[in-house]
Scaffold this active site. Structure first.
Site, PDB file in Angstrom:
ATOM      1  N   ASP A  32      -3.598  -6.778   2.847  1.00 51.84           N
ATOM      2  CA  ASP A  32      -3.908  -6.110   1.592  1.00 51.84           C
ATOM      3  C   ASP A  32      -4.470  -7.194   0.659  1.00 51.84           C
ATOM      4  O   ASP A  32      -4.233  -8.390   0.852  1.00 51.84           O
ATOM      5  CB  ASP A  32      -2.685  -5.419   0.994  1.00 51.84           C
ATOM      6  CG  ASP A  32      -3.100  -4.326   0.000  1.00 51.84           C
ATOM      7  OD1 ASP A  32      -4.271  -4.343  -0.440  1.00 51.84           O
ATOM      8  OD2 ASP A  32      -2.275  -3.476  -0.351  1.00 51.84           O
TER       9      ASP A  32
HETATM   10  C1  BGC Z   1      -4.523  -1.683  -2.378  1.00 54.50           C
HETATM   11  C2  BGC Z   1      -5.219  -1.340  -1.081  1.00 54.50           C
HETATM   12  C3  BGC Z   1      -6.712  -1.446  -1.275  1.00 54.50           C
HETATM   13  C4  BGC Z   1      -7.054  -2.849  -1.764  1.00 54.50           C
HETATM   14  C5  BGC Z   1      -8.524  -3.054  -1.991  1.00 54.50           C
HETATM   15  C6  BGC Z   1      -4.987  -3.006  -2.966  1.00 54.50           C
HETATM   16  O1  BGC Z   1      -4.493  -3.193  -4.235  1.00 54.50           O
HETATM   17  O2  BGC Z   1      -3.122  -1.709  -2.175  1.00 54.50           O
HETATM   18  O3  BGC Z   1      -4.872  -0.041  -0.658  1.00 54.50           O
HETATM   19  O4  BGC Z   1      -7.378  -1.118  -0.091  1.00 54.50           O
HETATM   20  O5  BGC Z   1      -6.384  -3.086  -2.992  1.00 54.50           O
HETATM   21  O6  BGC Z   1      -8.945  -2.294  -3.069  1.00 54.50           O
END
Ligand code: BGC
Length: 817
Positions: A229
């Protein structure tokens, strides 16, 4: 890492062997916010990632490059229809290809463990089996078109409080049967990428977790890439775990320290090679390698808008109906539509899942279009206190006088680095080429013509210092402090507003100068700010009284209520399950004035409905995507069926919810309920919810026939257990029946849930038609996790079939041997 890579295609190994150590290290950290590094020397182009999961935003967050916005995940799951889900995946693949995207960051397959979880709109269900089936269909639909799916967030990211650090304590059986099971289904469906989450499980942060090796890469044979993530990789040590790719880039702990660590032998180069092999395999799969197979053209699924509308219809759950619905397409009625959500619906939840659609069909638009012979009017009734972007139809660019919003990024000497015309006052930069990192001020200027005169509240949302002038006079100077992680400050910033007086139709010039707070290096090119106004500064009681008076004179009132970004957004959980603001009072006042009141709930997760016995019908539209208004109109009119069935239990009272609290204690969140999550917990406690799991009405009636199962079944063999029955449409309209199969152990057994969903089928038929149905229950659904494997306990198994977890008219018993 304990596992050997599954696939070492000689051609890919040869390519990797051409890379220098520095190049290999370079490949395992992103090159930008959204892409990996290219190595033209070996014919490798960059690979682009994009959120997901209900649209494909692409590399920029910009209304000038809009994307299709499908209904949110909980609506999609409510269809219980894997064929439709696969088509959603295919439509998204088409969107991805158009935007040069190789990996869509979805589906989100964490569970609706507690209804307080703030990000449930983005996930499917409280049930692992329904979640897994839905996820598998999404993965298959997307990947058939050569675009990678990325099931996320692996694992235990089922709520948002302290999401970066919370330590999930969960027993092994619940971990495998409940939380890992959907990921296993998605991986077995062939997912090419999996995203590791921010949180810890059993004390270890997920980017370093042994679970990435076992069961993910070992037992399940996952041969794809584990991407972190965003910003979740926290140590060089995590490179020794089965984490493959750190995103975003180019900054990050691996970018800083991995080369030295490999050179010094602290991280084994073979471990790095495995990551590179996986990235090259992904590149081959998505067509990012010269000479590799080209990406297939996405199958044609027609107009994406039509699919968006169909999903919205198929996800709409008719929770209660005293017979008022359907109204009939030719109805000649005076219909009053009430609520902020009728004209400013939340079509999606807040945070990284957000996409910017080219249009939104509101409930008011949809109802007006579907009920052409009726007179449809709107009254606000209640407004929330959040800063909403200004209506683009009521703003002009102060520089040219034409439509639009003037946006400038200024350096520390106020010199413009970017000066452009936009069409929204809600601005998010999250990657992309704009010189955000070099700027210190965002300036947003408009001439705004208010629709209504009198008191108004204007302000901004954004973490940092804002200075707002109205016709050259300062009206607001404020600092907004962060409420969470820097990512949340960008994606769902809190806001502030101030009272001003405006005159209807008289333009004023608004200039916001906003200086974002200090930014994390890896998010240097990201910032978010909205210049806006709250929808109404009127006294709530006055608005409610006006709505009730109007409803009293109407034939039918349709009240649209829902949650707001304060209640449901990434990065935060809900304080309680009430509808925000004065919406409960509004429903009660309208229902008291007119018994022919329909309530439409727009939320991604359960809300309390204390007025449900006072109204004629309750419809759950979820966050219905850009075409949701059309679907709503069609269902109210009755030209379409409400196709949805609850993927998650809706409580009557918060005190009854078996798993409620999402607040960690000393950093630890204990999943003490074990496998008894969702409807399993409700059955165990005996509390009666407002509406049970699987519930949803249609406009026809059904009868489920006798259930036939074999007398004995060898559940240790590979074959499924086959059930046969028939469903008769006993009403006078065509309809959809979601037939559900639940298993229970009449003789008890070690820790089984009261009932387990083990199969389902969607049946559609015309009036008077009986359809034979066969449902296969796979061996895994009859097993429990014990130690490192799965066991089947022999003995009697009761299978019950019906239309919700508590409406199971037929059952039969089979002896498992
Ligand atoms: C989220 C993810 C997301 C990523 C990129 C994170 O804060 O938890 O689900 O894909 O950001 O935007």
């Amino acid at each position: 890492m304990t596992t050997e890579p599954v696939l070492r295609a000689p051609r890919l190994v040869a390519l990797r062997e051409e890379l220098t150590l520095a190049e290999k290290v370079g490949l395992v950290t992103g090159a930008t916010m959204w892409s990996t590094r290219e190595v033209p020397r070996i014919g490798l182009r960059r690979m682009t990632f994009s959120d997901g999961p209900s649209g494909v935003r692409g590399e920029v967050w910009d209304e000038r490059r809009p994307s299709l916005c499908l209904p949110s995940a909980s609506a999609l799951a409510a269809s219980w229809d894997p064929g439709l889900v696969a088509r959603a995946g295919t439509v998204l693949a088409g969107q991805a290809v158009e935007r040069g995207v190789d990996v869509v960051l979805g589906p989100t397959i964490n569970l609706h463990r507690s209804p307080r979880g703030g990000r449930h709109f983005e996930a499917y269900s409280e049930d692992p089996f329904l979640t897994g089936r839905t996820a598998a269909a999404y993965v298959a639909g997307l990947q058939a078109a050569g675009v990678a799916a990325c099931p996320k967030h692996f694992v235990g990211n089922d709520s948002e409080t302290e999401r970066q650090t919370v330590d999930i304590r969960v027993g092994d059986r619940a971990l495998h049967e409940v939380y890992l099971a959907p990921f296993e289904a998605a991986v077995r469906a062939g997912a090419w990428v999996v995203m590791s989450s921010y949180n810890r499980v059993g004390g270890t942060t997920m980017t370093e977790s042994p679970l990435l090796a076992e069961p993910l890469k070992g037992e399940w044979g996952f041969d794809g890439v584990v991407v972190s993530d965003w910003t979740a990789v926290r140590s060089v040590a995590s490179a020794s775990a089965a984490q493959d790719l750190a995103m975003p880039g180019p900054a990050g702990v691996w970018a800083e320290g991995l080369l030295d660590a490999v050179t010094a032998g602290v991280v084994d180069e073979r471990v790095l090679d495995d990551k590179v092999d996986r990235l090259l395999l992904l590149a081959a799969r998505v067509g990012a390698l010269d000479g590799g197979p080209a990406r297939p053209a996405p199958p044609s699924v027609g107009d994406g808008r039509a699919t968006a509308r169909e999903i919205a219809r198929e996800g709409l759950v008719l929770l209660d109906n005293d017979g008022l619905l359907p109204l009939g397409p030719d109805a000649d009625l005076d219909i009053v539509v009430v609520g902020q959500a009728a004209v400013h619906p939340r079509i999606q939840g807040g945070g990284s899942a957000t996409v910017v659609p080219d249009r939104v069909v509101t409930p008011l638009d949809g109802i007006t279009a579907a009920l052409r012979r009726s007179r449809v009017t709107h009254v606000l009734g209640a407004a929330n206190d959040q800063v909403q972007p200004l209506d683009p139809d009521r703003v002009t660019d102060p520089v040219t006088g034409g439509p639009g919003v003037r946006v400038r990024l200024l350096d520390e000497h106020d010199r413009p680095l970017l000066d452009e015309l936009r069409h929204t006052t809600a601005l998010t930069w999250f990657g992309g080429d704009a010189p955000v990192a070099r700027s210190s001020t965002v300036e947003v200027s408009v001439r705004w013509t208010p629709r209504d005169g009198g008191p108004a509240r204007i302000g901004f949302a954004g973490v940092g210092d804002g200075h707002l002038t109205l016709d050259g006079t300062t009206v607001l100077r404020a600092r907004v402090e962060p409420e969470g992680h820097p990512i949340e400050s960008v994606l769902v910033p809190p806001g502030t507003s101030t009272a001003v007086e405006v005159r209807a139709g008289v333009p004023v010039e608004l200039v916001l100068r906003f200086r974002p707070s200090e930014r994390k290096e890896s998010l240097a090119n990201a910032t978010g700010v909205t210049l806006g106004a709250v929808t109404s500064a009127q006294e709530p009681q006055r608005l409610i009284a006006e709505a009730a008076q109007r409803a009293a004179r109407a034939d039918v009132a349709v009240v649209c209520v829902g949650t707001d970004a304060g209640a449901e957004a990434e990065g935060r959980d809900r304080r309680d399950l009430r509808l925000p603001g004065h919406q409960d009072e509004l429903v009660r006042a309208v229902a008291a004035a007119n018994p022919r009141t329909v309530v439409v709930v727009g939320s991604g997760a359960p809300v309390l409905t204390p007025w449900r016995d006072e109204v004629a019908a309750v419809l759950l539209s979820w966050f219905a995507g850009q075409e949701g208004g059309t679907a709503l109109g069609e269902v109210l009119a009755g030209v379409a069926e409400p196709g949805g069935r609850l993927p998650t239990t809706w409580p009557a009272a918060e005190a009854d919810v078996p798993v409620l609290d999402v607040r960690p204690v000393d950093g630890v969140l204990d999943y003490a309920e074990g496998v008894h999550v969702g409807h399993r917990g409700w059955l165990r406690s005996g509390a009666v919810p407002a509406w049970p799991f699987g519930h949803g009405l249609g406009y026809t009636t059904w009868e489920v026939g006798e259930l036939r199962v074999p007398e004995r079944h060898d559940a240790r063999g590979p074959g499924p257990l086959r059930l046969a029955t028939a469903v008769a449409n006993t009403g006078d309209r065509p309809g959809k029946c979601v037939l559900q199969v639940y298993a229970s152990r009449p003789a008890g057994g070690p820790g089984y849930p009261a009932r387990t969903l083990v199969g389902y089928a969607v049946v559609r038929s015309g009036p008077g038609v009986t359809v034979p149905v066969e449902i296969d229950v796979e061996p895994r659904e009859l097993a429990r996790r014990a130690g490192d494997g799965w066991v089947v306990d022999p003995g009697p198994l009761c299978l019950a079939v019906g239309r919700s977890v508590t409406d199971l008219p037929v059952h039969a018993t089979v002896e498992l041997v």
